[in-house]
Write an enzyme that holds these catalytic residues in place. Structure first.
Site, short mmCIF file in Angstrom:
data_model
loop_
_atom_site.label_atom_id
_atom_site.label_comp_id
_atom_site.label_asym_id
_atom_site.label_seq_id
_atom_site.Cartn_x
_atom_site.Cartn_y
_atom_site.Cartn_z
N SER A 136 3.07 -2.39 10.41
CA SER A 136 4.52 -2.44 10.63
C SER A 136 5.13 -3.81 10.35
O SER A 136 6.09 -4.21 11.02
CB SER A 136 4.85 -1.96 12.06
N GLY B 50 2.12 1.99 10.75
CA GLY B 50 3.07 3.08 10.63
C GLY B 50 3.74 3.47 11.93
O GLY B 50 4.37 4.52 12.02
N GLY C 299 2.62 -1.29 4.27
CA GLY C 299 2.71 0.13 3.94
C GLY C 299 4.15 0.54 3.68
O GLY C 299 4.68 0.34 2.59
N GLY C 300 4.79 1.10 4.70
CA GLY C 300 6.13 1.68 4.56
C GLY C 300 7.13 0.77 3.84
O GLY C 300 7.87 1.23 2.97
N ASN D 164 0.88 -1.17 0.00
CA ASN D 164 0.00 0.00 0.00
C ASN D 164 0.91 1.22 0.00
O ASN D 164 1.49 1.56 1.03
CB ASN D 164 -0.89 -0.02 1.25
N TRP D 165 1.04 1.83 -1.17
CA TRP D 165 1.98 2.97 -1.28
C TRP D 165 1.43 4.21 -0.59
O TRP D 165 2.17 5.18 -0.40
CB TRP D 165 2.25 3.29 -2.75
N LYS D 166 0.16 4.22 -0.27
CA LYS D 166 -0.48 5.42 0.30
C LYS D 166 -0.21 6.63 -0.61
O LYS D 166 -0.14 6.47 -1.82
CB LYS D 166 -0.01 5.66 1.74
N GLU E 88 -5.79 -5.08 10.34
CA GLU E 88 -4.76 -4.08 10.58
C GLU E 88 -5.06 -3.37 11.89
O GLU E 88 -5.84 -2.40 11.92
CB GLU E 88 -4.75 -3.05 9.45
N HIS F 299 -9.60 1.14 4.68
CA HIS F 299 -8.34 1.37 5.41
C HIS F 299 -8.61 2.31 6.58
O HIS F 299 -9.40 3.25 6.46
CB HIS F 299 -7.28 1.95 4.47
N GLU G 215 -7.02 4.71 7.75
CA GLU G 215 -6.79 6.13 7.46
C GLU G 215 -7.99 6.75 6.76
O GLU G 215 -8.33 7.90 7.00
CB GLU G 215 -5.50 6.28 6.63
C1 PEP Z 1 -0.96 0.01 5.96
O1 PEP Z 1 -1.08 1.20 5.80
O2 PEP Z 1 -1.81 -0.73 5.46
C2 PEP Z 1 0.17 -0.48 6.73
C3 PEP Z 1 0.12 -1.70 7.18
O3 PEP Z 1 1.21 0.39 6.94
P1 PEP Z 1 2.64 0.05 7.65
O4 PEP Z 1 3.11 -1.26 7.06
O5 PEP Z 1 3.53 1.18 7.25
O6 PEP Z 1 2.38 -0.05 9.09
#
Ligand code: PEP
Length: 251
Positions: free
Chosen positions: A214, A174, A235-236, A9-11, A168, A96, A98
């Site tokens: 994470s 994050g 994500g990251g 997920n590049w956001k 999640e 999501h 966010e």
């Molecule tokens: C996400 O946004 O779906 C996510 C899991 O982010 P991260 O891996 O950065 O925690």
């Protein structure tokens, strides 16, 4: 049997050129490799068509990170499921945390988005998860169950069987604070039990439930080794091939 999936997920990261570059690098890194999971990248809307063009879509599925809750018309700034599908994307991340938190997406709105995604042959990757206070007050099972019930449990068994779920925990997204493998397995097993009760064992057993929060090269293997953890939403660590590849290869 259910699929193992590693989805990035590049956001709201990477401009168009950087995104195409990352997609090409990932495509190159995956060439000739036999993998034990499906690989997906969730890009911003404007990247979808170019990324779908730049990669071998038999190896890398392309996902949007959202879609509209309306079919078409006077909704300035929105992007419909049909438009997403017309880019070559096959998936859409929905619900999501966010989007729930910052854009006030309610279970009812998400229900509409899921229906429109399915109507346009997109596979929803539907996110659920509790915030820290809910876990600390031991409401996490109840919260996750009600998120699933409210947006997905009116689907027919046939439609539900097209859904991918992503657990999640919001406190892990994050933050660098991953759920322990035990916490992930406990929740994923609970989710699967909830699906058994509603749709029966066969559909529940065939539903992929990803973990997100994470996840990285250092913890992916342990997380994915749990029987009910069928992959990750990343994500990251999906923003560079160096960090994303070891997660793919953790399967
Ligand atoms: C996400 O946004 O779906 C996510 C899991 O982010 P991260 O891996 O950065 O925690």
């Amino acid at each position: 049997m259910r699929k193992n999936i590693v989805a990035g997920n590049w956001k709201m990261n990477k401009n168009l050129q950087e995104g195409i570059q990352l997609a090409k690098e990932l495509n190159e890194a995956l060439k000739g490799k036999s993998l034990n999971c499906d690989v997906i990248v969730g890009t911003p809307f404007i990247h979808l068509a170019s990324v779908a063009e730049a990669v071998d879509t038999n190896k890398i599925g392309v996902a949007a990170q959202n879609c509209a809750d309306k079919e078409s018309g006077a909704y300035t700034g929105e992007v419909s499921s049909e438009m997403v599908a017309s880019t070559g994307a096959k998936y859409v991340i929905l619900g999501h945390s966010e989007r729930r938190a910052y854009y006030h997406e309610t279970p009812e709105i998400l229900k509409e988005k899921v229906l429109l995604a399915l109507k346009n042959d997109l596979t929803p990757i539907f996110c659920i998860g509790e915030v820290l206070e809910e876990r600390e007050s031991e409401k996490h099972f109840e919260v996750v169950k009600s998120q699933i019930e409210a947006s997905l449990f009116e689907l027919s068994p046939e439609d539900f069987s097209k859904i991918v779920l992503a657990y999640e925990p919001v406190w892990a997204i994050g933050t660098g604070k991953t759920a322990s493998p035990e916490q992930a397995q406990e929740m994923h097993a609970f989710i699967r039990k909830t699906l058994v009760e509603k749709y029966g064992k066969e559909i529940a057993d065939n539903t992929s439930i990803l973990y997100g929060g994470s996840a990285n090269a250092g913890n992916a293997k342990e997380l994915f080794s749990n029987p009910d953890v069928d992959g990750g939403l990343i994500g990251g660590a999906s923003l560079s091939v160096d960090k994303f590849m070891p997660i793919i290869e953790a399967f």
